[in-house]
Write a protein that holds these residues in place. Structure first.
Motif, mmCIF file in Angstrom:
data_model
loop_
_atom_site.group_PDB
_atom_site.id
_atom_site.type_symbol
_atom_site.label_atom_id
_atom_site.label_comp_id
_atom_site.label_asym_id
_atom_site.label_seq_id
_atom_site.Cartn_x
_atom_site.Cartn_y
_atom_site.Cartn_z
ATOM 1 N N ARG A 248 0.855 -1.517 -0.087
ATOM 2 C CA ARG A 248 0.226 -0.156 0.304
ATOM 3 C C ARG A 248 0.986 1.174 0.053
ATOM 4 N NH1 ARG A 248 -3.498 -1.748 5.314
ATOM 5 N NH2 ARG A 248 -1.642 -2.393 5.656
ATOM 6 N N ARG A 249 2.020 0.906 0.244
ATOM 7 C CA ARG A 249 3.135 2.338 0.140
ATOM 8 C C ARG A 249 4.224 2.178 -0.494
ATOM 9 N NH1 ARG A 249 7.116 3.179 4.050
ATOM 10 N NH2 ARG A 249 7.306 5.307 3.205
ATOM 11 N N ALA A 250 3.713 1.498 -1.630
ATOM 12 C CA ALA A 250 4.525 1.223 -3.255
ATOM 13 C C ALA A 250 3.852 1.676 -4.117
ATOM 14 C CB ALA A 250 4.786 -0.259 -3.716
ATOM 15 N N ALA A 251 4.663 2.261 -5.325
ATOM 16 C CA ALA A 251 4.325 3.332 -6.744
ATOM 17 C C ALA A 251 4.903 1.786 -7.131
ATOM 18 C CB ALA A 251 4.258 4.294 -6.009
ATOM 19 N N VAL A 252 4.214 1.329 -8.610
ATOM 20 C CA VAL A 252 4.835 0.908 -9.391
ATOM 21 C C VAL A 252 3.920 2.047 -10.720
ATOM 22 C CG1 VAL A 252 3.777 -0.986 -10.958
ATOM 23 C CG2 VAL A 252 3.328 -1.198 -8.677
ATOM 24 N N LEU A 253 5.002 1.872 -12.046
ATOM 25 C CA LEU A 253 5.205 2.755 -13.053
ATOM 26 C C LEU A 253 5.096 1.730 -14.771
ATOM 27 C CD1 LEU A 253 5.821 4.713 -11.097
ATOM 28 C CD2 LEU A 253 7.051 5.857 -12.503
ATOM 29 N N GLY A 254 4.014 2.010 -14.682
ATOM 30 C CA GLY A 254 4.069 1.218 -16.184
ATOM 31 C C GLY A 254 3.625 1.328 -17.418
ATOM 32 N N ASP A 255 4.233 0.878 -18.451
ATOM 33 C CA ASP A 255 3.018 1.941 -19.874
ATOM 34 C C ASP A 255 1.986 1.324 -20.182
ATOM 35 O OD1 ASP A 255 5.085 -0.378 -20.126
ATOM 36 O OD2 ASP A 255 4.815 0.031 -22.199
ATOM 37 N N ILE A 256 1.442 -0.019 -19.542
ATOM 38 C CA ILE A 256 -0.107 -0.789 -20.300
ATOM 39 C C ILE A 256 -0.638 -0.608 -18.768
ATOM 40 C CG2 ILE A 256 1.488 -1.752 -22.755
ATOM 41 C CD1 ILE A 256 1.349 -4.593 -20.856
ATOM 42 N N GLY A 257 -1.720 -1.351 -19.654
ATOM 43 C CA GLY A 257 -3.267 -0.893 -17.659
ATOM 44 C C GLY A 257 -3.041 -2.635 -17.044
ATOM 45 N N ALA A 258 -2.362 -3.889 -18.231
ATOM 46 C CA ALA A 258 -1.849 -4.709 -17.212
ATOM 47 C C ALA A 258 -0.928 -4.494 -16.198
ATOM 48 C CB ALA A 258 -0.941 -5.906 -17.666
ATOM 49 N N ASP A 259 0.233 -3.304 -16.453
ATOM 50 C CA ASP A 259 1.038 -2.864 -15.508
ATOM 51 C C ASP A 259 0.207 -2.223 -13.883
ATOM 52 O OD1 ASP A 259 3.110 -3.710 -15.831
ATOM 53 O OD2 ASP A 259 2.923 -1.843 -17.406
ATOM 54 N N LEU A 260 -0.781 -1.341 -14.309
ATOM 55 C CA LEU A 260 -1.686 -0.767 -13.302
ATOM 56 C C LEU A 260 -3.214 -1.976 -12.607
ATOM 57 C CD1 LEU A 260 -0.674 2.066 -14.887
ATOM 58 C CD2 LEU A 260 -2.578 2.782 -14.597
ATOM 59 N N ALA A 261 -2.875 -2.955 -13.317
ATOM 60 C CA ALA A 261 -4.325 -3.839 -12.280
ATOM 61 C C ALA A 261 -3.216 -4.371 -11.943
ATOM 62 C CB ALA A 261 -4.834 -4.567 -13.778
ATOM 63 N N ALA A 262 -1.600 -4.919 -12.033
ATOM 64 C CA ALA A 262 -1.204 -5.516 -10.619
ATOM 65 C C ALA A 262 -1.429 -4.753 -9.501
ATOM 66 C CB ALA A 262 -0.240 -6.123 -11.399
ATOM 67 N N ALA A 263 -1.021 -2.911 -10.364
ATOM 68 C CA ALA A 263 -0.505 -2.583 -8.480
ATOM 69 C C ALA A 263 -2.369 -2.624 -7.589
ATOM 70 C CB ALA A 263 -0.385 -1.214 -9.054
ATOM 71 N N ARG A 264 -3.456 -2.516 -8.176
ATOM 72 C CA ARG A 264 -3.961 -2.554 -8.018
ATOM 73 C C ARG A 264 -4.364 -3.521 -7.412
ATOM 74 N NH1 ARG A 264 -6.516 0.041 -12.352
ATOM 75 N NH2 ARG A 264 -7.397 -1.901 -13.147
ATOM 76 N N ALA A 265 -4.739 -4.707 -7.711
ATOM 77 C CA ALA A 265 -4.640 -5.568 -7.273
ATOM 78 C C ALA A 265 -4.040 -6.093 -5.936
ATOM 79 C CB ALA A 265 -4.396 -6.681 -8.551
ATOM 80 N N ALA A 266 -2.411 -5.649 -6.058
ATOM 81 C CA ALA A 266 -1.375 -5.826 -4.848
ATOM 82 C C ALA A 266 -1.811 -4.654 -3.286
ATOM 83 C CB ALA A 266 -0.241 -5.497 -5.016
ATOM 84 N N GLY A 267 -2.665 -3.394 -4.554
ATOM 85 C CA GLY A 267 -2.835 -2.529 -3.578
ATOM 86 C C GLY A 267 -2.274 -1.054 -3.792
ATOM 87 N N ALA A 268 -1.505 -1.404 -4.197
ATOM 88 C CA ALA A 268 -0.154 -0.040 -4.928
ATOM 89 C C ALA A 268 -0.931 0.864 -5.534
ATOM 90 C CB ALA A 268 0.975 -1.195 -5.437
ATOM 91 N N HIS A 269 0.018 1.990 -5.516
ATOM 92 C CA HIS A 269 0.015 2.635 -6.330
ATOM 93 C C HIS A 269 0.339 2.661 -7.505
ATOM 94 C CE1 HIS A 269 -1.166 5.469 -2.655
ATOM 95 N NE2 HIS A 269 -0.490 4.805 -1.751
ATOM 96 N N GLY A 270 -0.822 2.583 -9.384
ATOM 97 C CA GLY A 270 0.242 2.322 -9.936
ATOM 98 C C GLY A 270 -0.322 4.114 -10.457
ATOM 99 N N VAL A 271 0.792 4.235 -11.932
ATOM 100 C CA VAL A 271 0.940 5.160 -12.276
ATOM 101 C C VAL A 271 1.267 5.055 -13.518
ATOM 102 C CG1 VAL A 271 2.162 8.090 -12.613
ATOM 103 C CG2 VAL A 271 1.635 6.955 -10.870
#
Length: 197
Positions: A137-160
């Motif tokens: 919940r304190r991590a940020a995930v930076l990626g270029d496609i929806g799968a990166d953000l979906a993984a962040a969301r599923a883990a409770g992380a912040h996706g950009v």
């Protein structure tokens, strides 16, 4: 089925997350299309090319004392197109160009293998955060496609989302947070909270 974890930087135990509550406990970067140009199933270090501002972005995170990691799907392993040695050779080249990362979390499985680590599943994010000693919940995930953000969301992380030429318009439209480039994304994540010296 577990991800491969590489911790190239020698350490005694997990990295210490920043104590400032306004900063991420870790910043996790997707590899292909985010840190380096996406070359499908690349096992050749000579073909590694950084994305614009990648080195400056990663350095900006390091300067704040925040652990940096890479979380990457590498289904070329499962498909018989990549070996562990090829994945390692590319990892070493990325670090030559962008500096050392605290951790690499790699999913070597294919789309039909049923693992829990292949993005958009949350396993890579959770494994990286556990190894780095931070709550997802304190991590940020930076990626270029929806799968990166979906993984962040599923883990409770912040996706950009940092879109590029292959990012689909619907992925950009669906993203809660976007940035025009990697350095802007990092500057927003690591800005000093109000009142901090």
């Amino acid at each position: 089925m577990e991800p491969w974890l590489f911790a190239p930087r020698a350490r005694r135990g997990p990295a210490r997350a920043p104590v400032c509550r306004g900063l991420p406990g870790a910043v996790l970067f997707d590899r292909d299309g985010t840190l380096i140009r996406d070359v499908p199933y690349n096992g050749d270090p000579g073909r590694v090319r950084p994305m614009p501002h990648a080195r400056a972005a990663v350095d900006a995170v390091r300067e704040r004392g925040i652990p940096v990691a890479v979380v990457t799907n590498q289904s070329g392993v499962a498909r018989g197109l990549l070996t562990l040695g090829a994945v390692e050779a590319v990892r070493r080249r990325v670090e030559e160009l962008l500096g050392p990362f605290d951790l690499w979390a790699v999913c070597p499985h294919g789309p039909g293998d049923g693992c829990g680590c292949r993005k958009p599943a949350p396993g890579l994010i959770r494994a990286a955060c556990a190894a780095l000693g931070t709550d997802p919940r304190r991590a940020a995930v930076l990626g270029d496609i929806g799968a990166d953000l979906a993984a962040a969301r599923a883990a409770g992380a912040h996706g950009v989302l940092v879109p590029n030429d292959v990012t689909r318009p619907e992925e950009t439209a669906a993203a809660a947070r976007t940035a025009p480039d990697l350095l802007t994304a990092v500057r927003r994540l690591t800005a000093r909270p109000e009142g901090e010296p």
